[in-house]
Design an enzyme around this catalytic site. Structure first.
Site, PDB file in Angstrom:
ATOM      1  N   GLY C  53      61.618 -11.691  -5.647  1.00 19.85           N
ATOM      2  CA  GLY C  53      62.943 -12.082  -5.192  1.00 19.85           C
ATOM      3  C   GLY C  53      63.830 -10.869  -5.043  1.00 19.85           C
ATOM      4  N   SER C  54      64.816 -10.950  -4.142  1.00 21.25           N
ATOM      5  CA  SER C  54      65.792  -9.879  -4.029  1.00 21.25           C
ATOM      6  C   SER C  54      66.805  -9.996  -5.173  1.00 21.25           C
ATOM      7  CB  SER C  54      66.514  -9.952  -2.686  1.00 21.25           C
ATOM      8  OG  SER C  54      65.603  -9.653  -1.655  1.00 21.25           O
ATOM      9  N   GLY C  55      67.596  -8.940  -5.340  1.00 19.07           N
ATOM     10  CA  GLY C  55      68.600  -8.949  -6.401  1.00 19.07           C
ATOM     11  C   GLY C  55      68.227  -8.059  -7.564  1.00 19.07           C
ATOM     12  N   HIS C  56      67.044  -7.416  -7.481  1.00 18.61           N
ATOM     13  CA  HIS C  56      66.592  -6.525  -8.559  1.00 18.61           C
ATOM     14  C   HIS C  56      66.610  -5.066  -8.117  1.00 18.61           C
ATOM     15  CE1 HIS C  56      65.301 -10.239 -10.300  1.00 18.61           C
ATOM     16  NE2 HIS C  56      64.353 -10.430  -9.411  1.00 18.61           N
ATOM     17  N   LYS C 104      54.747  -9.525 -10.524  1.00 16.06           N
ATOM     18  CA  LYS C 104      55.440  -9.870 -11.760  1.00 16.06           C
ATOM     19  C   LYS C 104      55.062 -11.308 -12.128  1.00 16.06           C
ATOM     20  CE  LYS C 104      59.813  -8.949 -10.516  1.00 16.06           C
ATOM     21  NZ  LYS C 104      59.533  -8.938  -9.063  1.00 16.06           N
ATOM     22  N   ASP C 109      55.927 -16.115  -7.968  1.00 16.79           N
ATOM     23  CA  ASP C 109      55.311 -14.874  -7.481  1.00 16.79           C
ATOM     24  C   ASP C 109      53.792 -14.979  -7.518  1.00 16.79           C
ATOM     25  OD1 ASP C 109      58.063 -14.252  -8.646  1.00 16.79           O
ATOM     26  OD2 ASP C 109      57.636 -12.437  -7.493  1.00 16.79           O
ATOM     27  N   HIS C 218      66.572 -12.799 -13.909  1.00 10.27           N
ATOM     28  CA  HIS C 218      66.978 -13.751 -12.876  1.00 10.27           C
ATOM     29  C   HIS C 218      68.198 -14.559 -13.281  1.00 10.27           C
ATOM     30  CE1 HIS C 218      62.714 -13.023 -12.069  1.00 10.27           C
ATOM     31  NE2 HIS C 218      63.067 -13.125 -10.816  1.00 10.27           N
TER      32      HIS C 218
END
Ligand SMILES: Nc1ncnc2c1ncn2[C@@H]1O[C@H](COP(=O)(O)OP(=O)(O)O)[C@@H](O)[C@H]1O
Ligand SMILES: Nc1ncnc2c1ncn2[C@@H]1O[C@H](COP(=O)(O)OP(=O)(O)O)[C@@H](O)[C@H]1O
Ligand SMILES: [Mg+2]
Ligand SMILES: [Mg+2]
Ligand SMILES: [Mg+2]
Ligand SMILES: [Mg+2]
Lengths: 330, 222, 330, 222
Positions: C53-56, C104, C109, C218
């Site tokens: 996911g994006s945001g990391h 991960k 995932d 998250h």
């Protein structure tokens, strides 16, 4: 509490201990509050010294190393360091070719660096000084303390650092710094207030649904408060403010800077909008840097800095740099 | 006219340190409205260092005491306030030379020289919404200490409607109006502490005899 | 609104456009949501692919480049990417030596990468997979989806990337990745909730004066909520949790990671405390990295990751890397 | 027993898309309590894509429709829900083969195969606090559509007191209890949409004739 600290009074000292542990390649003097290049003084090289209040990291301590600063003087959070620090730094980095002080234009920084310069010259160190004053949000600068130094500081430190590393004499390094400073313009926007250790909470209250335009990097309120804007609208407003002040006549370096708490994901998205506006206005971008470089603790928001470059400045920008915060080339 | 020795200056600066520590969060609060929220902690840190330095190696004359205190502020405060308050005390100390005792008129003149030093270093005039707005009327009223206190307080209060022209409040433009300048507020504390020190001396029957404070016990040492 | 965005649905696409503009050295495919090393496929080199996911950020897209990942697949915010992305990435980076997926350990995932691996193998690409599952906050892993992959991902990607760059075959690169994964342990603490675009506000409410221990990346609530602790207390708790799970028998790599909104100043101070505890427990730290590397949007907080290394892993760590997020050596 | 064609499946999935869009923020809210606050936007994005794909190139048989829809979910949703719901529809579609029309019993069996696919892919059993808690009782009740709807809703509601053993809610340990599982909630929406589609067909007099919805106009095309 949003802060990861022990006590407010210990924040800067603790950070220096942690920096020392993380960066054996730097000399971190916790007692005298200095971060110095380990091989300083480099004989025959101009020494580059900067500093300012803490809370803007990686500026300045994270920019110490080959190709950029020789020493940084961290003050208390948002408080200019004291002259003793800069005098000591000047002595530590003077390789016989003199020292350049890079000073962000705030009353406190200017007064303290000026006092230090006098003392250092008494000690036989040749000192030149360049002011960074790139923030176009400060208008009527005749009736103010003048424009603030913000994101442009990164460009001044990198470009002058590369010139010094290449062996330029003090007058030339100072000239490069002055050229970079004069060619830089910044504008910042806050989506939240930072949390300072001294206050233990936000510096200002920003109600949900509003933002501050024309902020500095110390959690001061901005010039104007407005209802929230989209990334595209903020880019339009910001770039217009920059170009109205100085329309570049050649390629620019672009810094899309986060104020500390705005995620990279959002900064990259904002960069897309900034590039759109710049393309519409036919401004050529030679290099881009996106990230949290000149921050204001945990403030959410961003700033944009443009620095017009000629071929030489571009070459200096591309020259190798090896610091915790900026690193490329060999 | 009362005579002032090093001990008097020390009692003043100790009282100032207490006042600044007591009001540190108010000063920071004022500074967060139109500045960067550090004035209280800056002043507390600096004056605590002054008290420590003076306790450690007390100069024996009022001028030396002021100069040491000024140098300590410069070395520990930082920001705008450090060099400015440091200059206030150092310039005043220089004007007093090394005389072991000075009268109130000399002290008043010295403090006027100190405020001149502040104004010339910072380039601020009355009305610019800075510490000068409290300091200048106060030192003009000296050696009438109660009048100086009142002038400082009024000068500070008068900064509220002003638009700042110096320091970081000036960046705010019109938004700087309606707020008390933090430096003017701390100046009023310093002048208040001076008036307290003078009153304590007067109460004890004139000269530099100690007041009710703990520090008073040492008043005769000098 | 604390967010610098246009519309929630556009966040990832906008970010990719901005990344493309900022990083001409990368190939950013906005349509297919891929970030690829520009010289891919490198003939004979194992291709390293990750994503999530994006945001990391900078994880994973900011870790694409020589010495680290060959491609990254960004999903929506906090949402695993889809198999099409990984299959396309595998095809783009396969230089004939096969592809390693670094995954991960989250249900989404794992499922998506597994589907992609099947499809890629149908297309004739040899695929190996390594799971990162370093978060010791997840206990009873028999009754859960297993341990989460968090900060250790950086170590796995860097070390396996160096092995691949050095020309190791797929089995060896996978073995290095597995060794790094097994040697990594993380624990995270939140001082605030992140603000997700989809929700437009914080994921959880954290009252002033409390913190969450054992969080993931998250914005999920942690295992436990507690009254605020000092930096020293958090370091004690965190390092104890790590060492209770795995007491290193040799030197470690240390990552003191910010969750996105914790200032570097505080992270360095926290590093000083972490090093104090590690010294008390006689753990030798070979290398330290302090910064915001595996983030959770604008969450305030930190995580600590230890990765025990032998001489070879240490050599791989020191090997040159040239990505937007991590860069050193030649 | 009613016969179901591609159009019926399409109407079901369109109704599901509407329900998911309507409840997206509720699903995200549920997911923020014990997950990562993305379930609503994931489902909305995926089902909007399903509707678009089916409008663009509508397969002519129910099995093909389910398989295309499943593949679309896998390609657009991501996260845990994408592969799981994608597998639900694809496995059901595979079980139906290419028959142009199937009866309710065949459809029920196919959906049971779909839920088996979900359970075997995700490894979740009833009681693990996942979508399976709503899906399994629902498909067991089929072809009684109203009973299936009720079973799904009850199954979802029953997740509240459970401690999660699968998915990211499981990381919370005991803190996962007391919350409705977001995937179970979205499953209840999907089953509800299926029951609506069946009811609309029944209202219109049986077979696969269109209901009151706009899509109903095309019901006879197939
Ligand atoms: N040029 C100046 N001349 C006189 N006083 C000044 C000047 N600039 C700032 N000040 C005073 O300093 C105060 C701020 O001090 P402080 O907050 O400690 O420093 P900083 O502004 O560097 O954070 C202001 O409130 C003002 O009274
Ligand atoms: N192993 C599993 N088996 C069945 N369902 C699962 C499993 N893991 C998660 N789920 C379901 O998926 C839902 C979460 O979906 P979503 O939020 O879209 O994905 P993610 O958890 O990746 O963010 C959960 O509420 C749960 O119902
Ligand atoms: Mg300050
Ligand atoms: Mg201040
Ligand atoms: Mg998710
Ligand atoms: Mg989710």
């Amino acid at each position: 509490m949003r802060m990861l600290i022990n006590e407010p009074e210990r924040v800067v000292g603790d950070a220096l201990r942690g920096m020392a542990a993380a960066h054996p390649e730097l000399l971190v003097d916790e007692e005298h509050r200095l971060i110095v290049r380990r091989d300083a003084p480099v004989p025959g090289k101009v020494g580059l010294v900067s500093g300012g209040g803490s809370g803007h990291e990686p500026l300045h301590g994270g920019f110490v190393g080959p190709g950029m600063l020789d020493a940084a003087c961290p003050g208390e959070v948002f408080t200019s360091p004291v002259p003793d620090q800069m005098t000591r730094a000047a002595a530590a980095v003077d390789g016989g070719a003199g020292v350049l002080f890079v000073v962000k234009n705030y009353t406190g920084d200017v007064l303290n660096f000026d006092m230090a310069a006098e003392l250092a010259e008494d000690d036989g160190v040749e000192v030149a000084r360049v002011l960074v004053q790139d923030d176009v949000a400060v208008t009527d600068s005749l009736y103010t303390a003048g424009r603030r130094g913000t994101g442009g500081t990164l460009f001044v430190e990198k470009l002058a650092g590369a010139a010094a590393e290449a062996g330029a004499p003090l007058a030339r390094v100072a000239a490069v710094a002055r050229q970079a400073s004069e060619a830089s313009r910044s504008f910042g926007v806050a989506l939240s207030s930072p949390t300072t250790p001294a206050k233990g909470g936000p510096t200002f209250d920003l109600p949900a649904g509003e933002l501050e335009l024309g902020i500095g990097i110390h959690g001061e309120p901005g010039r104007e408060r407005r209802p929230v804007m989209t990334s595209a609208e903020i880019a339009d407003f910001t770039v217009d403010a920059l170009l109205a002040d100085r329309m570049p006549t050649g390629p620019v370096l672009l810094l899309v800077n986060g104020m500390g708490a705005t995620p990279l994901l959002e900064l990259y998205g904002f960069n897309a909008e900034v590039r759109r506006v710049l393309a519409e206005r036919r401004v050529e971008v030679a290099r881009t840097l996106v990230g949290n470089y000149v921050t204001s603790l945990d403030m959410a928001g961003c700033s944009v800095t443009l620095c017009q470059v000629d071929e030489e400045l571009l070459r200096l920008w591309d020259a190798p740099v090896s610091t915790p915060g900026l690193r490329w080339g060999r | 006219m009362a005579q002032r020795d090093a001990e008097f200056i020390r009692r003043w600066l100790e009282a100032a340190a207490e006042a600044v520590a007591r009001d540190a969060s108010r000063l920071t609060e004022l500074d967060s409205a139109i500045g960067d929220a550090d004035h209280g902690s800056n002043m507390r840190r600096g004056f605590a260092a002054v008290v420590a330095t003076l306790a450690d190696q007390p100069p024996t004359d009022p001028g030396g005491t002021l100069r040491v205190a000024g140098r300590t502020l410069i070395s520990t405060v930082g920001g705008a306030a450090g060099p400015l308050y440091g200059t206030l005390l150092r310039s005043a100390g220089k004007a007093l030379g090394d005389d072991p005792v000075v009268d109130d008129e000399r002290l008043a003149e010295a403090l006027r020289a100190g405020v001149d030093g502040v104004a010339s270093l910072g380039g601020a005039a009355v009305g610019d919404k800075t510490m000068v707005d409290a300091l200048l009327p106060a030192v003009s009223a000296l050696p009438d200490y109660p009048a100086a206190r009142q002038a400082a307080e009024e000068g500070a209060a008068a900064t509220v409607p002003l638009r700042a022209r110096k320091g970081r409040a000036s960046y705010l433009g019109d938004r700087s109006t309606g707020h008390l300048d933090p430096g003017a507020a701390s100046s009023a504390l310093l002048i208040g502490a001076l008036a307290d020190a003078a009153a304590a001396g007067a109460e004890a029957g004139g000269a530099e005899a100690g007041g009710a404070e703990a520090g008073g016990a040492e008043a005769g040492d000098d």
